[in-house]
Enzyme design. Structure first.
Site, PDB file in Angstrom:
ATOM      1  N   CYS A  35      -1.345  -8.043  -4.610  1.00 13.07           N
ATOM      2  CA  CYS A  35      -0.016  -8.653  -4.521  1.00 13.07           C
ATOM      3  C   CYS A  35       0.412  -8.830  -3.068  1.00 13.07           C
ATOM      4  O   CYS A  35       1.367  -9.547  -2.788  1.00 13.07           O
ATOM      5  CB  CYS A  35       1.018  -7.820  -5.275  1.00 13.07           C
ATOM      6  SG  CYS A  35       1.260  -6.179  -4.582  1.00 13.07           S
ATOM      7  N   ASP A  37       1.689  -6.595  -1.111  1.00 16.90           N
ATOM      8  CA  ASP A  37       2.816  -5.753  -0.700  1.00 16.90           C
ATOM      9  C   ASP A  37       2.356  -4.598   0.189  1.00 16.90           C
ATOM     10  O   ASP A  37       1.269  -4.062  -0.002  1.00 16.90           O
ATOM     11  CB  ASP A  37       3.542  -5.204  -1.932  1.00 16.90           C
ATOM     12  CG  ASP A  37       4.282  -6.304  -2.678  1.00 16.90           C
ATOM     13  OD1 ASP A  37       4.252  -7.452  -2.203  1.00 16.90           O
ATOM     14  OD2 ASP A  37       4.890  -6.015  -3.718  1.00 16.90           O
ATOM     15  N   CYS A  60       7.844  -6.236  -3.364  1.00 19.77           N
ATOM     16  CA  CYS A  60       8.663  -6.621  -4.507  1.00 19.77           C
ATOM     17  C   CYS A  60       9.793  -5.609  -4.739  1.00 19.77           C
ATOM     18  O   CYS A  60       9.804  -4.527  -4.141  1.00 19.77           O
ATOM     19  CB  CYS A  60       7.783  -6.696  -5.750  1.00 19.77           C
ATOM     20  SG  CYS A  60       7.291  -5.082  -6.333  1.00 19.77           S
ATOM     21  N   CYS A 104       3.318  -0.585  -8.385  1.00 23.00           N
ATOM     22  CA  CYS A 104       4.287  -0.484  -7.287  1.00 23.00           C
ATOM     23  C   CYS A 104       4.621   0.995  -7.032  1.00 23.00           C
ATOM     24  O   CYS A 104       4.787   1.410  -5.880  1.00 23.00           O
ATOM     25  CB  CYS A 104       5.551  -1.260  -7.615  1.00 23.00           C
ATOM     26  SG  CYS A 104       5.239  -2.900  -8.310  1.00 23.00           S
TER      27      CYS A 104
END
Ligand code: FES
Length: 139
Positions: A35, A37, A60, A104
């Protein structure tokens, strides 16, 4: 049901402990290649206690909420307790994350462990490599 819990939205919109600690005792930076991140955790440690913790997350909303919650969960705690923090505990404290967003919270656990490993390295303290496993980013 809303996709995100109220706690996730609260920590995303009002993240705690955002920032940088100058002269931190340990810094951990991790990223998820999928992603893109990135999360960075700064620790101030005195007498084996996490006196202060700050984070910078370029990612995110769930990653920001996870960092915020994870930093709250280890602040004032011992290194031992911080080492024991799991992504599952972070996700639970946020009243859950959608399945495709669980990674996450993995980033938060990994960033804290990396910062603690950095602390051990800087101080020349011994540690068990097994306490710092490779993290699965596929979750
Ligand atoms: Fe990858 Fe949130 S989407 S950390």
């Amino acid at each position: 049901m809303a996709l995100y819990s109220e706690k996730v939205m609260d920590h995303f919109q009002h993240p705690r402990n955002v920032g940088v600690i100058e002269n931190a005792d340990g810094v951990g930076e991790v990223g998820n290649a999928k992603c893109g991140d990135i999360m960075k955790i700064y620790l101030k440690i005195e007498n084996d206690i996490i006196e202060d913790v700050k984070f910078e997350t370029f990612g995110c909303g769930s990653a920001i909420a996870s960092s915020s919650m994870a930093t709250e969960m280890i602040k004032g705690k011992s290194i031992h307790e911080a080492m024991a923090l799991t992504n599952k505990a972070v996700a639970e404290a946020l009243d859950g994350l959608p399945a495709h967003k669980l990674h996450c919270s993995v980033l938060a656990e990994e960033a804290i462990k990396n910062a603690l490993k950095d602390y051990y390295d800087r101080r020349g303290l011994p540690y068990d490599e097994k306490d710092f496993p490779e993290f699965d980013h596929e979750e």
